[in-house]
Design a protein around this motif. Structure first.
Motif, PDB file in Angstrom:
ATOM      1  N   THR A 117     -53.770 -34.743 -16.133  1.00 36.09           N
ATOM      2  CA  THR A 117     -53.014 -33.689 -16.507  1.00 36.09           C
ATOM      3  C   THR A 117     -53.576 -32.275 -17.135  1.00 36.09           C
ATOM      4  OG1 THR A 117     -51.085 -35.385 -16.276  1.00 36.09           O
ATOM      5  CG2 THR A 117     -50.494 -33.578 -17.745  1.00 36.09           C
ATOM      6  N   VAL A 118     -52.675 -31.401 -16.177  1.00 35.49           N
ATOM      7  CA  VAL A 118     -53.693 -30.029 -17.384  1.00 35.49           C
ATOM      8  C   VAL A 118     -52.252 -29.233 -17.508  1.00 35.49           C
ATOM      9  CG1 VAL A 118     -55.618 -29.678 -16.816  1.00 35.49           C
ATOM     10  CG2 VAL A 118     -53.142 -28.437 -15.296  1.00 35.49           C
ATOM     11  N   THR A 119     -52.183 -28.368 -18.326  1.00 43.16           N
ATOM     12  CA  THR A 119     -50.645 -28.132 -19.223  1.00 43.16           C
ATOM     13  C   THR A 119     -50.644 -26.647 -19.878  1.00 43.16           C
ATOM     14  OG1 THR A 119     -50.674 -30.439 -20.200  1.00 43.16           O
ATOM     15  CG2 THR A 119     -48.510 -28.817 -20.801  1.00 43.16           C
ATOM     16  N   ALA A 120     -49.631 -26.010 -18.865  1.00 45.00           N
ATOM     17  CA  ALA A 120     -49.133 -24.631 -19.742  1.00 45.00           C
ATOM     18  C   ALA A 120     -49.187 -24.502 -20.922  1.00 45.00           C
ATOM     19  CB  ALA A 120     -48.952 -23.406 -18.474  1.00 45.00           C
ATOM     20  N   THR A 121     -49.136 -23.815 -22.015  1.00 49.34           N
ATOM     21  CA  THR A 121     -49.346 -24.180 -23.219  1.00 49.34           C
ATOM     22  C   THR A 121     -48.066 -22.776 -24.229  1.00 49.34           C
ATOM     23  OG1 THR A 121     -50.973 -23.937 -24.673  1.00 49.34           O
ATOM     24  CG2 THR A 121     -50.899 -26.683 -23.893  1.00 49.34           C
ATOM     25  N   MET A 122     -48.303 -21.816 -23.548  1.00 50.68           N
ATOM     26  CA  MET A 122     -47.523 -20.733 -24.056  1.00 50.68           C
ATOM     27  C   MET A 122     -47.113 -20.075 -23.838  1.00 50.68           C
ATOM     28  SD  MET A 122     -50.157 -18.567 -27.357  1.00 50.68           S
ATOM     29  CE  MET A 122     -51.101 -17.136 -25.695  1.00 50.68           C
ATOM     30  N   GLY A 123     -46.274 -20.164 -23.189  1.00 53.98           N
ATOM     31  CA  GLY A 123     -44.602 -19.784 -21.967  1.00 53.98           C
ATOM     32  C   GLY A 123     -44.328 -18.949 -23.001  1.00 53.98           C
ATOM     33  N   ASN A 124     -44.103 -18.883 -24.258  1.00 53.82           N
ATOM     34  CA  ASN A 124     -43.270 -18.770 -25.247  1.00 53.82           C
ATOM     35  C   ASN A 124     -44.030 -17.445 -25.969  1.00 53.82           C
ATOM     36  OD1 ASN A 124     -44.888 -19.495 -27.357  1.00 53.82           O
ATOM     37  ND2 ASN A 124     -43.241 -21.077 -27.305  1.00 53.82           N
ATOM     38  N   PHE A 125     -45.300 -17.050 -25.522  1.00 55.40           N
ATOM     39  CA  PHE A 125     -46.077 -15.652 -25.771  1.00 55.40           C
ATOM     40  C   PHE A 125     -45.313 -14.645 -24.753  1.00 55.40           C
ATOM     41  CE2 PHE A 125     -50.219 -13.330 -24.985  1.00 55.40           C
ATOM     42  CZ  PHE A 125     -50.335 -13.179 -26.532  1.00 55.40           C
ATOM     43  N   GLU A 126     -45.174 -15.129 -23.543  1.00 52.45           N
ATOM     44  CA  GLU A 126     -43.985 -13.681 -22.586  1.00 52.45           C
ATOM     45  C   GLU A 126     -42.733 -14.505 -22.873  1.00 52.45           C
ATOM     46  OE1 GLU A 126     -44.408 -11.776 -17.825  1.00 52.45           O
ATOM     47  OE2 GLU A 126     -45.494 -13.704 -18.188  1.00 52.45           O
ATOM     48  N   ARG A 127     -42.357 -14.914 -23.366  1.00 50.42           N
ATOM     49  CA  ARG A 127     -40.753 -15.445 -23.747  1.00 50.42           C
ATOM     50  C   ARG A 127     -40.440 -15.844 -21.827  1.00 50.42           C
ATOM     51  NH1 ARG A 127     -42.193 -11.741 -26.602  1.00 50.42           N
ATOM     52  NH2 ARG A 127     -41.002 -10.155 -25.707  1.00 50.42           N
ATOM     53  N   LEU A 128     -41.261 -16.440 -21.467  1.00 49.78           N
ATOM     54  CA  LEU A 128     -40.862 -17.375 -20.186  1.00 49.78           C
ATOM     55  C   LEU A 128     -39.647 -17.693 -20.397  1.00 49.78           C
ATOM     56  CD1 LEU A 128     -43.764 -18.394 -18.546  1.00 49.78           C
ATOM     57  CD2 LEU A 128     -42.929 -16.074 -18.362  1.00 49.78           C
ATOM     58  N   ARG A 129     -38.030 -17.522 -19.566  1.00 53.00           N
ATOM     59  CA  ARG A 129     -37.141 -18.240 -19.978  1.00 53.00           C
ATOM     60  C   ARG A 129     -36.486 -18.978 -18.727  1.00 53.00           C
ATOM     61  NH1 ARG A 129     -36.151 -13.706 -24.061  1.00 53.00           N
ATOM     62  NH2 ARG A 129     -36.328 -14.740 -26.156  1.00 53.00           N
ATOM     63  N   HIS A 130     -36.581 -18.033 -17.186  1.00 57.12           N
ATOM     64  CA  HIS A 130     -36.395 -18.350 -16.204  1.00 57.12           C
ATOM     65  C   HIS A 130     -37.902 -19.605 -15.279  1.00 57.12           C
ATOM     66  CE1 HIS A 130     -33.406 -14.449 -16.675  1.00 57.12           C
ATOM     67  NE2 HIS A 130     -33.339 -15.462 -16.993  1.00 57.12           N
ATOM     68  N   LEU A 131     -36.430 -20.438 -14.668  1.00 54.20           N
ATOM     69  CA  LEU A 131     -37.814 -21.683 -14.290  1.00 54.20           C
ATOM     70  C   LEU A 131     -37.123 -21.077 -12.756  1.00 54.20           C
ATOM     71  CD1 LEU A 131     -40.260 -23.761 -14.082  1.00 54.20           C
ATOM     72  CD2 LEU A 131     -38.016 -25.281 -14.310  1.00 54.20           C
ATOM     73  N   TRP A 132     -37.941 -21.541 -11.849  1.00 54.67           N
ATOM     74  CA  TRP A 132     -37.467 -20.136 -10.452  1.00 54.67           C
ATOM     75  C   TRP A 132     -37.292 -22.134  -9.136  1.00 54.67           C
ATOM     76  CZ3 TRP A 132     -35.418 -16.142  -8.794  1.00 54.67           C
ATOM     77  CH2 TRP A 132     -35.292 -15.094  -9.875  1.00 54.67           C
ATOM     78  N   LEU A 133     -36.600 -22.845  -9.038  1.00 55.28           N
ATOM     79  CA  LEU A 133     -36.489 -24.037  -7.822  1.00 55.28           C
ATOM     80  C   LEU A 133     -35.924 -23.301  -6.689  1.00 55.28           C
ATOM     81  CD1 LEU A 133     -35.492 -26.185 -11.065  1.00 55.28           C
ATOM     82  CD2 LEU A 133     -38.114 -25.653  -9.590  1.00 55.28           C
ATOM     83  N   LYS A 134     -35.844 -24.399  -6.101  1.00 55.02           N
ATOM     84  CA  LYS A 134     -35.640 -24.317  -4.787  1.00 55.02           C
ATOM     85  C   LYS A 134     -34.771 -23.694  -4.463  1.00 55.02           C
ATOM     86  CE  LYS A 134     -34.725 -27.742  -1.917  1.00 55.02           C
ATOM     87  NZ  LYS A 134     -34.637 -28.533  -1.323  1.00 55.02           N
ATOM     88  N   ASP A 135     -33.410 -24.131  -5.252  1.00 52.64           N
ATOM     89  CA  ASP A 135     -31.548 -23.702  -4.349  1.00 52.64           C
ATOM     90  C   ASP A 135     -31.245 -23.319  -6.176  1.00 52.64           C
ATOM     91  OD1 ASP A 135     -32.100 -26.043  -6.121  1.00 52.64           O
ATOM     92  OD2 ASP A 135     -30.131 -26.904  -4.786  1.00 52.64           O
ATOM     93  N   ARG A 136     -32.375 -23.271  -7.227  1.00 53.58           N
ATOM     94  CA  ARG A 136     -30.745 -22.568  -8.527  1.00 53.58           C
ATOM     95  C   ARG A 136     -32.041 -22.200  -9.562  1.00 53.58           C
ATOM     96  NH1 ARG A 136     -32.200 -27.961  -9.038  1.00 53.58           N
ATOM     97  NH2 ARG A 136     -32.626 -28.069 -10.793  1.00 53.58           N
ATOM     98  N   VAL A 137     -31.918 -20.681 -10.610  1.00 54.35           N
ATOM     99  CA  VAL A 137     -32.853 -20.894 -11.804  1.00 54.35           C
ATOM    100  C   VAL A 137     -32.405 -21.354 -12.504  1.00 54.35           C
ATOM    101  CG1 VAL A 137     -33.687 -18.762 -12.818  1.00 54.35           C
ATOM    102  CG2 VAL A 137     -33.289 -18.128 -10.253  1.00 54.35           C
ATOM    103  N   VAL A 138     -33.436 -21.574 -13.622  1.00 52.24           N
ATOM    104  CA  VAL A 138     -33.064 -22.615 -15.175  1.00 52.24           C
ATOM    105  C   VAL A 138     -33.087 -22.006 -15.856  1.00 52.24           C
ATOM    106  CG1 VAL A 138     -33.579 -24.432 -16.120  1.00 52.24           C
ATOM    107  CG2 VAL A 138     -33.155 -24.777 -13.889  1.00 52.24           C
ATOM    108  N   ASP A 139     -31.681 -21.367 -16.942  1.00 49.41           N
ATOM    109  CA  ASP A 139     -32.771 -19.841 -17.899  1.00 49.41           C
ATOM    110  C   ASP A 139     -32.751 -21.153 -18.888  1.00 49.41           C
ATOM    111  OD1 ASP A 139     -31.704 -18.747 -20.300  1.00 49.41           O
ATOM    112  OD2 ASP A 139     -30.935 -17.433 -18.828  1.00 49.41           O
ATOM    113  N   SER A 140     -33.488 -21.348 -20.069  1.00 50.61           N
ATOM    114  CA  SER A 140     -34.600 -22.052 -21.062  1.00 50.61           C
ATOM    115  C   SER A 140     -32.769 -22.081 -21.834  1.00 50.61           C
ATOM    116  CB  SER A 140     -35.272 -21.493 -21.149  1.00 50.61           C
ATOM    117  OG  SER A 140     -35.034 -20.315 -22.026  1.00 50.61           O
TER     118      SER A 140
END
Length: 313
Positions: free
Chosen positions: A191-214
């Motif tokens: 497993t590899v993990t991206a650990t610092m999404g809150n640096f750019e403050r990522l809040r939208h996860l784009w999936l096939k049929d929806r966008v998930v808001d943190s």
């Protein structure tokens, strides 16, 4: 954000071309866009003028904790490396107990090679990496590959290494392939993990049929640790090209670098607005492929509230 797979990619879609840098040497062969270290005792940074760069803990290198691969770009005006995210190596060994109890954490485990220091040692035997010309049409493609050795994990006995590669026809993607040594404990997941999404403050996860808001996913969370919920299966992901699995994460802000974190300046994001994504080629997809995200309300190792609300870690 985690992809649990043997081979994963992290990439950034850039909207402009990047200029050169004073800190790195340009390779004398290849297409002139490659950046490679000048000195094995100096800044360990590799990559492309026109795309991504990546690096390891080193004097004069991209800042950050031990045990993490740095991912960034060159600044448009300064031509200096700008940090975007970190990659941790977190192998899971086979055996009894929960998945979490069988994981190794390259950033958090204490080092035995460097006593008293937190974070496993990462190093390379060949500083420049290997530049290869691959046959392709309409013109050959160049690949720069760097083998990154990882100090053996104490907690679970895993012993792995990572091959990081960038291709000249995909300069905005970093390919990460994790392998285990023969003396490693039996591996269940590399497993590899991206650990610092809150640096750019990522809040939208784009999936096939929806966008998930943190902020909606973790609504009501008030503690200072990590919060996570369900995984997302392969059939919930976007499909790209010939069946590649794809998931994207973006900030909800127009100008994330315009927000200053005065209480902890090191958390001030200084680069441009980017889409960060993981892509797994169709030929490497396994049935248990899934995406896992967690979030934070405050920045890591602090009580400083993340401006604008919870974001994906």
């Amino acid at each position: 954000m985690i992809f649990i797979r043997r081979l994963s990619m992290i990439g950034l879609q850039l909207l402009f071309l990047l200029t050169g840098t004073q800190a790195l040497a340009v390779s004398q062969n290849g297409d002139g866009q490659w950046l490679r270290p000048k000195d094995p005792q100096g800044a360990l940074i590799w990559g492309r003028r026109d795309g991504l760069i990546f690096g390891l803990p080193s004097p004069g290198g991209i800042r950050g904790p031990r045990g993490l691969i740095r991912v960034g770009i060159l600044g448009k005006s300064s031509s200096e490396p700008e940090l975007i995210n970190f990659i941790a190596i977190e192998p899971v060994t086979k055996g009894a107990g929960s998945r979490f109890s069988r994981m190794g954490f390259s950033e958090l485990e204490m080092s035995e090679m460097d006593p008293g220091k937190r974070g496993k040692r990462l190093w390379v035997a060949t500083t420049e990496g290997k530049l290869t010309r691959l046959p392709a049409k309409p013109q050959p493609v160049e690949r720069l590959s760097v083998r990154i050795e990882v100090e053996p994990f104490t907690a679970n006995g895993a012993h792995v290494y990572v091959v990081a590669s960038i291709y000249s026809d995909r300069p905005h993607e970093l390919e990460l392939a994790v392998h285990h040594h023969d003396n490693s404990a039996p591996i269940e997941e590399l497993t590899v993990t991206a650990t610092m999404g809150n640096f750019e403050r990522l809040r939208h996860l784009w999936l096939k049929d929806r966008v998930v808001d943190s902020r909606e996913l973790f609504a009501g969370y008030t503690d200072d640790g990590f919060v996570d919920k369900e995984n997302y299966r392969r059939d919930e992901m976007l499909m790209y090209g010939d069946g590649d699995a794809l998931v994207l994460a973006t900030t909800n802000e127009d100008n994330p670098s315009g927000v200053k974190v005065t209480e902890r300046p090191s958390w001030t994001y200084r680069s441009i607005n980017l889409t960060q994504y993981w892509r797994v080629p169709a030929r490497h997809i396994q049935p248990d492929l899934r995406v896992k995200v967690n979030g934070r309300r405050v920045y890591w190792a602090s009580k400083v509230t993340i401006p604008g609300g919870l974001s994906f870690e």
